[in-house]
Motif scaffolding. Structure first.
Motif, PDB file in Angstrom:
ATOM      1  N   ASN A   1       0.836  -1.211   0.000  1.00  0.00           N
ATOM      2  CA  ASN A   1       0.000   0.000   0.000  1.00  0.00           C
ATOM      3  C   ASN A   1       0.869   1.258   0.000  1.00  0.00           C
ATOM      4  O   ASN A   1       0.487   2.289  -0.572  1.00  0.00           O
ATOM      5  CB  ASN A   1      -0.923   0.007   1.221  1.00  0.00           C
ATOM      6  N   PHE A   2       2.042   1.149   0.651  1.00  0.00           N
ATOM      7  CA  PHE A   2       2.976   2.275   0.632  1.00  0.00           C
ATOM      8  C   PHE A   2       3.463   2.536  -0.790  1.00  0.00           C
ATOM      9  O   PHE A   2       3.582   3.700  -1.215  1.00  0.00           O
ATOM     10  CB  PHE A   2       4.159   1.968   1.553  1.00  0.00           C
TER      11      PHE A   2
ATOM     12  N   LYS B   1       1.837   1.931  -3.524  1.00  0.00           N
ATOM     13  CA  LYS B   1       0.739   2.573  -4.256  1.00  0.00           C
ATOM     14  C   LYS B   1       0.655   4.064  -3.929  1.00  0.00           C
ATOM     15  O   LYS B   1       0.416   4.912  -4.808  1.00  0.00           O
ATOM     16  CB  LYS B   1      -0.585   1.892  -3.902  1.00  0.00           C
ATOM     17  N   GLU B   2       0.873   4.397  -2.669  1.00  0.00           N
ATOM     18  CA  GLU B   2       0.757   5.795  -2.247  1.00  0.00           C
ATOM     19  C   GLU B   2       1.829   6.668  -2.877  1.00  0.00           C
ATOM     20  O   GLU B   2       1.528   7.753  -3.400  1.00  0.00           O
ATOM     21  CB  GLU B   2       0.840   5.870  -0.720  1.00  0.00           C
ATOM     22  N   ILE B   3       3.093   6.186  -2.820  1.00  0.00           N
ATOM     23  CA  ILE B   3       4.163   7.053  -3.368  1.00  0.00           C
ATOM     24  C   ILE B   3       4.050   7.145  -4.873  1.00  0.00           C
ATOM     25  O   ILE B   3       4.457   8.164  -5.481  1.00  0.00           O
ATOM     26  CB  ILE B   3       5.556   6.529  -2.955  1.00  0.00           C
TER      27      ILE B   3
ATOM     28  N   ALA C   1       1.066   7.111  -6.486  1.00  0.00           N
ATOM     29  CA  ALA C   1      -0.069   8.019  -6.695  1.00  0.00           C
ATOM     30  C   ALA C   1       0.330   9.471  -6.448  1.00  0.00           C
ATOM     31  O   ALA C   1      -0.162  10.393  -7.122  1.00  0.00           O
ATOM     32  CB  ALA C   1      -1.230   7.623  -5.784  1.00  0.00           C
ATOM     33  N   ASP C   2       1.261   9.697  -5.518  1.00  0.00           N
ATOM     34  CA  ASP C   2       1.707  11.057  -5.195  1.00  0.00           C
ATOM     35  C   ASP C   2       2.902  11.496  -6.034  1.00  0.00           C
ATOM     36  O   ASP C   2       3.447  12.594  -5.804  1.00  0.00           O
ATOM     37  CB  ASP C   2       2.081  11.137  -3.707  1.00  0.00           C
TER      38      ASP C   2
END
Length: 793
Positions: free
Chosen positions: A744-745, A747-749, A751-752
């Motif tokens: 999930n980390f 995916k977050e970086i 997406a950002d």
């Protein structure tokens, strides 16, 4: 869209569907465990069959006969009182009797099942049932002998002598058959069997158990049940290690039950006879009293037959009433005649045909009327003064006076008669009125007499039936099938092997299924693609065995080299479709956490790019944990190798880029390396220095590819601080290590947009788990020989 991205989109679609082949492959690739498990359980089944003592089942069928079919004492009792019972419940009661501990105790004592003789076999002991060479007798009372728990060993030496041991390891004591042997319970004697014709067994173990203990065991192992609901046919089943013993137990159960029921019937018949005899005596006494009551009643009331006497009274009463009516009629006639006579001065005819009972009155009446007619005739020819007429008048007056006197006398006589008849009628009426009461009372007494007589006769009949039953008692059961055996009832060897096969198959299947169900890690690119669907996956790096080299070589055809070539090719396709303004030849390598193999990947990827005659620089930017320096130091075995590098360049502005770059030839591949340098106390602040921009501007211009090994992105901020200098980022995950949850980390970086040009790589993938064609290997790679093939060569 590039072909790699199209391929990834196809993988996204296929990953969302159920892949039957992959699911099956999850188990088939572990075929060796299935094979070993099946072999293990089949071997266990083989030994289980060898060590299992055969067990034989025996059964018999009997039919319970109802007491209603006979004429015994029970039948008599049932007719005497409310002894009716539910037949199905009666069958259940009989089953409980046949399986009770008390009943089984008789079986044990009859067959002497509490004394067992065992001989040693190849694997297990086997029981000597009715083939024991001797018998054991305790010189004790039954109450003590039935509760003994004792065992000992006998080694027969000859027909007359034997060795005696209580425990198997005890020193044998030579003894003689027929002599007393002292035990803790008392004396016992071993008597050889005269009918024994077998060969003496070397060692015999004798086990003596309490009778109730064996009875309890039989109680739980002998099964009695109706063959169908409400059926009187019962099936008796028992299993034992000795076939003959199983049959004997069932046959003895039937025999003992039959004997007990016959005894019970005889006792019941005897008690019935006694009961009936007492009742007959009592009824006889009551019957005599009733007869005496009838006699006394008839004597007191002076009657013999109430019905006949009542008829006579009614006839007498009717006759008496008729007589009263006749007398009253006569009296009315006389009164009429009195009125007809009138006084003496007048002469008128009187009735003469009234049928009076007095003949003189009738005669006088007739004479009077005759003379009166003669007077009337004379008056017609002569006057009243005629002497004849006067004479007739006097005569008529005399007759009239006589007639009145006669009538008066008759009236008096009739009055007396009427009074007498009326008194007699009153007496008759009182007797007639008393008849119903007398009849009712007599009938009540006679009814009691009849009831007593019926009971008396019934009891006499039942006494005869019960007496007959005592001499001809019928059995309570009928044997349909004597005890016969099914043979060995142990599990069939084929079934046991089939069960072992399925168990050997299910256990590894369950382990693999459970492991897969609880697995939270990725294992190949397909697992990664299911978790992250919008980032391109460059490829997979295979897991290396201890004998495999962990760095690619020039002109290398190993699986490791081919996997990096595929990643390099896929990378080339992707960057062609991307527009990168700055640092397009700078590649960062990072991961989520430590231990995912980013340093290993960085070195091999740098060597793979350099193997195409490109100028490649490998920078160790993980200044917290400098793995690149350690790996190269180990490769070159150079303990003098200094680790001056990136840290020193950032801190000391007098150092130029070329001063911290060293050239190496690794596996005949030329590559430049910039080490991480000394580990600083403030790595994050150090990486924020402007010297890094100078560094990347320089190396980006001087080299075809710059491979930067950075720190894990989730654990520290180092990589994110310098991510602006990267044109592309290789994000490394590790099969069997990287948890799906921590992705999930990633995916977050992404997406950002915290890391430029992110591309995924799966490291340490088992070749059986490769996303494409597991177990197929790489085309042209040298074949690996198994252990057996190497030994054969």
């Amino acid at each position: 869209m590039t072909s790699i991205e199209k391929k990834n989109d196809l993988e996204k679609i296929s990953s969302d569907r159920f892949n039957f082949k992959k699911t099956i492959g999850l188990y088939t690739k572990k075929w060796i465990w299935f094979l070993l498990s099946i072999i293990f359980f089949c071997v266990l089944a083989y030994f289980q069959i060898k060590i299992t003592i055969p067990k034989y089942g025996a059964t018999a069928k009997i039919m319970l006969l109802s007491d209603n079919d006979g004429t015994g004492g029970a039948n008599a009792l049932k007719e005497l009182s409310l002894f009716s019972e539910n037949e199905e419940a009666a069958i259940e009661d009989e089953i409980e009797v046949m399986t009770s501990r008390t009943f089984m105790k008789d079986i044990v004592k009859k067959l002497k099942l509490n004394t067992q003789y065992f001989a040693s076999g190849r694997v297990n002991e086997y029981e000597l049932y009715k083939t024991n060479p001797f018998n054991v007798n305790f010189i004790l009372s039954d109450s003590i002998a039935d509760n003994i728990s004792y065992s000992f060993y006998i080694d027969i030496i000859s027909d007359t002598e034997f060795n005696f041991r209580v425990l198997e390891e005890d020193i044998p004591q030579k003894m003689t058959f027929g002599k007393n042997i002292s035990t803790e319970y008392g004396s016992m004697v071993l008597i050889p069997r005269e009918d024994y014709q077998g060969v003496y067994t070397t060692t015999i173990r004798v086990q003596i158990s309490p009778v109730m203990e064996i009875a309890t065991l039989l109680n739980s192992t002998v099964f009695v049940s109706p063959i169908a609901k409400s059926s009187k046919v019962l099936s008796i089943y028992y299993e034992d290690n000795v076939l003959q013993k199983a049959k004997d137990v069932i046959n003895t159960v039937i025999e003992t039950y039959n004997v007990i029921t016959l005894e019970k019937k005889n006792i019941r018949s005897e008690n019935t006879v006694k009961f009936i005899e007492k009742r007959i005596d009592s009824i006889t006494y009551d019957l005599v009293n009733v007869d005496n009551n009838i006699v006394r009643y008839k004597t007191v009331n002076k009657i013999t037959d109430v019905a006949s006497e009542a008829g006579q009274l009614l006839a007498s009463g009717t006759q008496n009433e008729q007589q009263i009516d006749g007398a009253k009629t006569e009296l009315r006639k006389l009164n009429y005649m009195t009125e007809s006579l009138g006084d003496n001065s007048s002469f008128s005819p009187i009735p003469s045909n009234l049928g009076l009972g007095d003949a003189s009155i009738s005669t006088l009446s007739s004479k009077y009327n005759e003379l009166l007619r003669e007077r009337d005739n004379k008056l017609k020819s002569a006057g009243e003064r005629n002497p004849i007429v006067l004479e007739l008048n006097e005569t008529l007056r005399g007759i009239k006076q006589n007639l009145s006197s006669s009538i008066k006398n008759s009236k008096q006589s009739l009055g007396i008669q009427i009074n007498s008849l009326q008194n007699q009628s009153t007496r008759l009426s009182s007797k007639i009125y008393a008849v119903p009461g007398q009849e009712s009372k007599l009938r009540s007494i006679e009814r009691k007499q009849g009831i007593k007589e019926q009971i008396y006769l019934f009891l006499l009949e039942k006494r005869e039936e019960a007496a007959i039953t005592l001499t001809a008692t019928t059995p309570n059961l009928k044997i349909i099938d004597d005890a016969y055996s099914f043979g060995d009832v142990n599990m069939d060897g084929k079934i046991l092997y089939i069960g072992a096969f399925f168990l050997g198959f299910l256990i590894p299947f369950g382990v693999i299924y459970t492991k897969d169900l609880l697995d939270t890690k990725i294992h190949n690119r397909e697992d990664l693609q299911r978790e992250i669907k919008n980032i391109s996956i460059l490829g997979e790096v295979p897991r290396l065995s201890k004998s495999d080299k962990d760095l690619v070589e020039r002109n290398d055809r190993s699986v490791l080299s081919e996997s990096f070539r595929i990643i390099r090719t896929n990378f080339d396709f992707i960057i062609r479709g991307r527009e990168v303004k700055n640092y397009k030849n700078v590649i960062f390598v990072t991961s989520t956490i430590n231990g995912e193999g980013k340093s290993f990947f960085s070195m091999n990827m740098a060597l793979t790019l350099a193997n195409t005659n490109k100028k490649v620089l490998l920078i160790g930017a993980d200044i917290r944990n400098p793995q690149v320096f350690t790996k190269i130091k180990n490769i070159e075995n150079n303990s003098e190798l200094k680790g001056q590098g990136l840290t020193e360049f950032i801190v000391d502005k007098s150092i130029e880029v070329k001063d911290v770059i060293s050239s190496h030839s690794i596996n005949n591949i030329e590559i430049d390396v910039m080490y991480s340098g000394a580990i600083p106390p403030n790595p994050a602040e150090l990486l924020m220095s402007d010297r890094l921009e100078e560094l990347f501007d320089t190396v980006a211009a001087d080299y075809d590819y710059v491979m930067v090994d950075t720190a894990p992105s989730m654990l520290v901020t180092d990589t994110l601080l310098i991510s602006k200098y990267a044109g592309h980022t290789f994000y490394v995950t590790r099969a069997g290590y990287t948890e799906k949850e921590i992705l999930n980390f990633t995916k977050e970086i992404h997406a950002d947009n915290k890391l430029n040009g992110m591309m995924l790589v799966v490291n340490d993938v088992d070749q059986s788990n490769f996303g494409y064609g597991a177990r197929y290997g790489y085309y042209g790679a040298p074949e690996k020989k198994g252990w057996f093939s190497r030994k054969k060569a």
